[in-house]
Design a protein around this motif. Sequence first.
Motif: not given
Length: 333
Positions: A204, A207-208, A212, A215, A219, A267
């Motif tokens: 995470q 991922f952060n 966008s 991401q 995902r 998620q």
Amino acid sequence: MVDTYYKAMNWNKIEDVVDKATWEKLTSQFWLDTRIPLSNDLDDWRTLSKPEQTVVGHVFGGLTLLDTLQSQDGIQAMLKNVRTQAETAVFNNIQFMESVHAKSYSSIFSTLNSAEEIEEIFEWTDHNEHLQKKAKFINDVYQNGTSLEKKVASVFLESFLFYSGFYTPLYYLGNNKLANVAEIIKLIIRDESVHGTYIGYKFQLGFNDLDSDEQDKMRDWMYDFLYQLYDNEEQYTKSLYEEVGWVDEVMVFLRYNANKALMNLGQSPLFPDGNAEDVNPIVMNGISTGTSNHDFFSQVGNGYLMGKVEAMKDSDYDIGLKDGNSLINKLKK
């Protein structure tokens, strides 16, 4: 002054407090299979039918392979992309315990099975199409994936794929059988819960850091990979459980744990029937059963070593980690 060539690890100046909390949690629950009196389960073992005994052997053979993969390749792959020095120490601990897990299954085999049966178990393990495919899917990511993809593969392995095997000992424990074998499994599950949560937290963080669009791509890859694993896991589950008629029940348990794996990664759950109330209550009862307390002066169980093995709860996976505080609180429990 001489320039720094190699940086000493300073545990009094931690870059990420979650590293220290996880280290303390993992070291506090250290255990070895040699302290569990597996021979006490022999009477229960003899009451099982031959097909049931075969299922147990193959289940643990499959788990041995996955723990071997994790200890030999998985953790090593993730060590190449650590964010902090303390993270390396935590991964070293995880890698060692994965070896303990793999070795524990051999202790079960040597107690319950004949030499010929053990040979058959490993022959099956080394040549089961769907088990080998599962290992290949995961290891391909370990060898060729990005840092984040490797963490996803690890969480899917530890929080999802192991559970087709964990179902069997938990089922028997819920039926008051094979209590000492199941005690080892519950110790392993407790370790894997911390491993999956910690590695999910590290995912995470990375991922952060993505924008966008990145991401969204990550995902999409993650869910596509989960579908691929799930399709193969369904076939693997059939190869294990078709003869004893447990396939549908195990698949519900797998969907439950697939949702948990996604939660570890921050998620949304995927499967609508992946809730605790959908799982066979006998298995959930097995998860929630406390530890045995064995004789203090001879063989000892986890009651002596670490205290009680706690029931798994949905809140164990609700980490929502922005600063790590919620994970630290969970690890302190």
